[in-house]
Motif scaffolding. Structure first.
Motif, mmCIF file in Angstrom:
data_model
loop_
_atom_site.group_PDB
_atom_site.id
_atom_site.type_symbol
_atom_site.label_atom_id
_atom_site.label_comp_id
_atom_site.label_asym_id
_atom_site.label_seq_id
_atom_site.Cartn_x
_atom_site.Cartn_y
_atom_site.Cartn_z
ATOM 1 N N PHE A 236 -125.824 20.672 -39.438
ATOM 2 C CA PHE A 236 -126.635 21.965 -39.584
ATOM 3 C C PHE A 236 -126.163 23.038 -38.691
ATOM 4 N N LEU A 237 -126.193 22.430 -37.365
ATOM 5 C CA LEU A 237 -125.722 23.544 -36.070
ATOM 6 C C LEU A 237 -124.288 24.057 -36.452
ATOM 7 N N ALA A 238 -123.314 23.019 -36.570
ATOM 8 C CA ALA A 238 -122.094 23.223 -36.785
ATOM 9 C C ALA A 238 -121.916 24.522 -38.077
ATOM 10 N N ASP A 239 -122.702 24.294 -38.954
ATOM 11 C CA ASP A 239 -122.550 25.283 -40.194
ATOM 12 C C ASP A 239 -123.294 26.412 -39.899
ATOM 13 N N GLN A 240 -124.441 26.460 -38.987
ATOM 14 C CA GLN A 240 -124.979 27.738 -38.497
ATOM 15 C C GLN A 240 -124.125 28.402 -37.541
ATOM 16 N N MET A 241 -123.592 27.921 -36.706
ATOM 17 C CA MET A 241 -122.387 28.310 -35.900
ATOM 18 C C MET A 241 -121.253 29.113 -36.156
ATOM 19 N N GLY A 242 -120.997 28.351 -37.589
ATOM 20 C CA GLY A 242 -119.437 28.697 -38.315
ATOM 21 C C GLY A 242 -118.589 28.036 -37.459
ATOM 22 N N VAL A 243 -118.724 26.680 -37.096
ATOM 23 C CA VAL A 243 -117.658 25.967 -36.487
ATOM 24 C C VAL A 243 -117.279 24.526 -37.018
ATOM 25 N N GLU A 244 -116.434 24.065 -36.599
ATOM 26 C CA GLU A 244 -115.800 22.793 -37.539
ATOM 27 C C GLU A 244 -116.986 21.692 -36.884
ATOM 28 N N LEU A 245 -117.113 20.802 -37.912
ATOM 29 C CA LEU A 245 -117.900 19.623 -37.666
ATOM 30 C C LEU A 245 -116.686 18.472 -37.444
ATOM 31 N N VAL A 246 -116.604 17.795 -36.219
ATOM 32 C CA VAL A 246 -115.510 16.806 -36.238
ATOM 33 C C VAL A 246 -116.130 15.409 -35.684
ATOM 34 N N GLU A 247 -115.126 14.388 -36.050
ATOM 35 C CA GLU A 247 -115.419 13.116 -35.700
ATOM 36 C C GLU A 247 -114.246 12.736 -34.788
ATOM 37 N N GLY A 248 -114.148 11.573 -33.903
ATOM 38 C CA GLY A 248 -113.214 11.157 -32.840
ATOM 39 C C GLY A 248 -111.835 11.158 -33.570
ATOM 40 N N HIS A 249 -111.663 10.666 -34.992
ATOM 41 C CA HIS A 249 -110.644 10.467 -35.510
ATOM 42 C C HIS A 249 -109.923 11.797 -35.844
ATOM 43 N N ASP A 250 -110.687 12.926 -35.765
ATOM 44 C CA ASP A 250 -110.075 14.120 -36.217
ATOM 45 C C ASP A 250 -109.343 14.817 -35.109
ATOM 46 N N LEU A 251 -109.437 14.353 -33.907
ATOM 47 C CA LEU A 251 -108.867 15.068 -32.673
ATOM 48 C C LEU A 251 -108.002 13.999 -31.934
ATOM 49 N N ARG A 252 -107.173 14.589 -31.337
ATOM 50 C CA ARG A 252 -105.910 14.031 -30.576
ATOM 51 C C ARG A 252 -105.659 14.924 -29.224
ATOM 52 N N VAL A 253 -104.978 14.326 -28.450
ATOM 53 C CA VAL A 253 -104.249 14.866 -27.245
ATOM 54 C C VAL A 253 -102.882 15.473 -27.665
ATOM 55 N N VAL A 254 -103.058 16.968 -27.465
ATOM 56 C CA VAL A 254 -101.623 17.658 -28.006
ATOM 57 C C VAL A 254 -101.226 18.545 -26.965
ATOM 58 N N GLY A 256 -101.293 18.474 -23.606
ATOM 59 C CA GLY A 256 -102.620 18.308 -22.760
ATOM 60 C C GLY A 256 -103.585 19.189 -23.017
ATOM 61 N N ARG A 257 -103.851 19.456 -24.323
ATOM 62 C CA ARG A 257 -105.254 20.124 -24.888
ATOM 63 C C ARG A 257 -105.658 18.895 -25.802
ATOM 64 N N ILE A 258 -107.033 19.362 -26.241
ATOM 65 C CA ILE A 258 -107.545 18.319 -27.319
ATOM 66 C C ILE A 258 -107.302 19.223 -28.630
ATOM 67 N N ALA A 259 -106.851 18.586 -29.512
ATOM 68 C CA ALA A 259 -106.612 19.446 -30.814
ATOM 69 C C ALA A 259 -107.207 18.676 -31.912
ATOM 70 N N MET A 260 -107.759 19.703 -32.908
ATOM 71 C CA MET A 260 -108.251 19.052 -34.059
ATOM 72 C C MET A 260 -107.416 19.285 -35.233
ATOM 73 N N ARG A 261 -107.479 18.222 -36.189
ATOM 74 C CA ARG A 261 -106.510 18.124 -37.529
ATOM 75 C C ARG A 261 -107.178 19.481 -38.477
ATOM 76 N N THR A 262 -106.256 20.045 -38.971
ATOM 77 C CA THR A 262 -106.509 21.042 -39.674
ATOM 78 C C THR A 262 -105.462 21.324 -40.717
ATOM 79 N N THR A 263 -105.937 21.917 -41.893
ATOM 80 C CA THR A 263 -104.817 21.862 -43.068
ATOM 81 C C THR A 263 -103.294 22.543 -42.334
ATOM 82 N N GLU A 264 -103.524 23.380 -41.537
ATOM 83 C CA GLU A 264 -102.477 23.891 -40.797
ATOM 84 C C GLU A 264 -101.711 23.073 -39.781
ATOM 85 N N GLY A 265 -102.246 21.763 -39.653
ATOM 86 C CA GLY A 265 -101.829 21.040 -38.267
ATOM 87 C C GLY A 265 -102.763 21.129 -37.432
ATOM 88 N N TYR A 266 -102.611 20.840 -36.045
ATOM 89 C CA TYR A 266 -103.469 20.790 -35.175
ATOM 90 C C TYR A 266 -103.780 21.920 -34.190
#
Length: 474
Positions: A236-254, A256-266
Motif C-alpha cells: 500500500f505505501l509503495a503504491d501510494q508513494m509511487g515507488v518500487e516494492l522490492v524483496e531482498g532477491h531483487d537487490l544487489r551491490v553494483v 558500491g551502490r545497492i541497485a534494484m533489478r528493473t526491465t532496463e537492468g540494475y
C-alpha cells in the motif's frame, strides 16, 4: 453509559457530551439505527474487498484476519492535540539524540544516567553501528508513539516504536472509509486531513538521501514478502508513494551502490524504507541464513552509499527496559522535563523491584523487554491462578527479561454496538516523520480499540479493532 472508574472521552459526568463530540453527538441522535447498521456492514465489506488483512501467527499457520473497523470516530480537540504534538516531538528528538550518542561517545553512560549494562548486554544494540552516522543524522525516520489516556489532561506514553512501526495504512483507510460512508459529518466537523501522509513520507525520506545521491533520490520499500503480517501495508505505501516494492532477491551491490533489478537492468537506490528486521537485513553481517536481506548492504550503508530507514540498531530505543529510563533520557538530551509522562515501570532485573512484582503479580501488567504485539505478556487482573503461577516461575528464572507496570484505567470511546453506543478502551499510535530539518506529526494516528467489554488489550493480533481518529481544527 459512563462508569466512574475510567475517563469517558465522549461523555462527561452526568452524561453531558464533552465539547469535541458536540457536533457528532447531535448528528448521531438524528440517525436511524438501521441505516447505521447497514453502513457498518458496508464498511466491513469495503475492508474485505480492499484486502486489508493481517496475519495472525500461532493459530492456523499465518491465518489471515480482517481487522474489525468501528464507525464511531474518536475526536480530539485542537488544544489536546497541540500538547500531544509538543510532547511527541520532544520525545522523538530525544530518541534520535540518544541513538546517536550510544553509537558514538556514550555520554549518557559516562554521566551515570543509564547503567552501562543496559547497552552492553542488550541484544538490540548493534556493534556494527558503532561510529556510524546515518545520512542527515536521522536514526528514526518513522516513529509510532503509543499513547494511553487516563483523564482529561492525562496522557501517558505506553511504548515507543522506533524500529518498524506499522498500522499507518489502517489510519489512511479508516479515514477514506469514513469520508465515503458519512461525507456529511466532514462538512459539520472541521477535521484535519491525514491523506497527505504518503506524500509527506516520500518527501521526508527523500530529504534523508545519502551523499552518494546525485539528482532526484530513488526510493524503494523493502518487504520480507507476501507472508509477512504487514505485507498489505508495505504494498500500500509503495503504491501510494509511487515507488518500487522490492524483496531482498531483487537487490544487489553494483559499483558500491545497492541497485534494484528493473526491465532496463540494475538501477541504484538512494533510500530504502525497509520493513525487514535488523537480524535479516544482511546475511554477511547478521544472520547468515537470512534469505530476506541483501548481502553487503551494511558495508554500502556505512560507506554512505544508501540510506536505510529506519537506521539499523534503532531497536534499542524500543526496548522496554530502556523505556523505563525515557524521562531521564528526555531530560539529558533536551534539558527539559518530559512533557509526556511514562507509565510507572518496575524493572524486574532489580532485586527490590522483582520482589514487589512477585508480591503484586495479580494487579500488574508484565511485559517481555523485547516483546511486541501483545505477545508474551501477562495481564494480572485477567489471569487465572495457573497462569500467574507459570508467569511467577518465568520471572524467577529470567527476571531481566521483564518489566512490570500498574494496570492503568484506560479511557474509553464508544463503539457502535447492537444496543447503540457502548464504551470500550482505546489507545493511540500517532505517526511521526523525521527529516534532517523537520519533524512532521500526522494529526491523529491509529486508534486501536478493545472490542470485548472491559478488555484492556487493543492489539489487532489479540482481537482488537480500529477506528478513525479526528483532530479538530481550532
Amino acid at each position: 453509559m459512563s462508569d466512574t472508574s475510567h475517563f469517558d472521552e465522549m461523555q462527561g459526568p452526568g452524561g453531558a457530551l464533552r465539547s469535541p463530540y458536540d457536533q457528532y453527538g447531535a448528528w448521531f441522535d438524528q440517525q436511524d439505527m438501521a441505516r447505521l447498521r447497514k453502513k457498518a456492514r458496508e464498511a466491513e465489506e469495503v475492508f474485505r474487498l480492499t484486502g486489508i488483512t493481517f496475519n495472525v501467527y500461532g493459530r492456523e499457520e499465518a491465518a489471515e484476519r480482517l481487522i474489525p473497523f468501528d464507525i464511531v470516530p474518536r475526536v480530539i480537540s485542537a488544544r489536546e492535540w497541540a500538547r500531544l504534538e509538543r510532547g511527541i516531538e520532544q520525545r522523538v528528538r530525544a530518541i534520535n539524540a540518544f541513538l546517536h550518542d550510544i553509537y558514538h561517545r556514550q555520554e549518557i553512560l559516562r554521566a551515570g544516567r543509564l547503567p552501562a549494562r543496559m547497552i552492553a548486554e542488550n541484544a538490540a544494540f548493534l556493534p556494527q553501528m558503532v561510529g556510524t552516522t546515518p545520512p542527515g543524522n536521522v536514526w528514526t525516520h518513522i516513529v509510532g508513539v503509543d499513547l494511553v489516556r487516563t483523564g482529561e489532561d492525562q496522557f501517558y506514553v505506553l511504548e515507543d516504536n522506533a524500529r518498524t512501526p506499522s498500522g499507518v495504512s489502517y489510519m489512511l483507510e479508516n479515514r477514506e472509509t469514513m469520508l465515503r460512508m458519512f461525507p456529511e459529518l466532514f462538512s459539520k466537523n472541521r477535521v484535519r486531513p491525514v491523506s497527505n501522509y504518503p506524500t509527506s513520507l516520500r518527501k521526508s525520506l527523500a530529504a534523508c538521501a545519502p551523499s552518494a545521491c546525485t539528482g532526484k533520490p530513488t526510493l524503494a520499500v523493502l518487504t520480507p514478502g507476501i507472508h509477512n503480517s504487514a505485507y498489505y501495508e508495505h504494498a500500500f505505501l509503495a503504491d501510494q508513494m509511487g515507488v518500487e516494492l522490492v524483496e531482498g532477491h531483487d537487490l544487489r551491490v553494483v559499483d558500491g551502490r545497492i541497485a534494484m533489478r528493473t526491465t532496463e537492468g540494475y538501477t541504484p537506490i538512494d533510500v530504502l524504507y525497509r520493513r525487514v528486521d535488523d537480524d535479516f537485513l544482511d546475511p554477511l553481517n547478521f544472520n547468515p541464513d537470512s534469505m530476506l536481506g541483501v548481502p553487503g548492504i551494511m558495508d554500502v550503508y556505512r560507506a554512505g552509499g544508501i540510506t536505510i530507514a529506519n537506521a539499523p540498531g534503532t531497536g534499542i530505543a524500543d526496548d522496554k527496559a530502556i523505556y523505563s529510563y525515557m524521562p531521564d533520557i528526555v531530560e539529558f538530551y533536551t534539558g527539559e522535563k518530559a512533557i509526556l509522562e511514562n507509565v510507572p515501570t518496575w524493572r524486574c532485573s532489580d532485586a527490590e523491584s522483582l520482589a514487589y512484582v512477585l508480591d503484586n503479580l495479580a494487579d500488574l501488567v508484565v511485559k517481555e523487554v523485547h516483546g511486541s504485539g501483545g505477545y508474551g505478556m501477562l495481564v494480572g487482573p485477567a489471569a487465572s491462578k495457573k497462569e500467574l503461577a507459570a508467569f511467577r516461575a518465568k520471572l524467577k528464572a529470567k527476571p531481566a527479561n521483564y518489566i512490570a507496570q500498574p494496570t492503568l484505567s484506560l479511557s474509553t470511546v464508544p463503539i457502535f454496538a447492537r444496543s447503540g453506543l457502548a464504551p470500550r478502551h482505546v489507545d493511540l499510535r500517532p505517526f511521526v516523520l523525521v527529516a534532517p530539518d523537520k519533524i512532521t506529526i500526522t494529526p491523529g494516528g491509529l486508534t486501536r480499540v478493545a472490542l470485548k467489554k472491559g478488555s484492556l488489550v487493543v492489539n489487532s493480533s489479540q482481537g482488537g479493532g480500529t477506528k478513525d481518529t479526528w483532530v479538530l481544527e481550532e
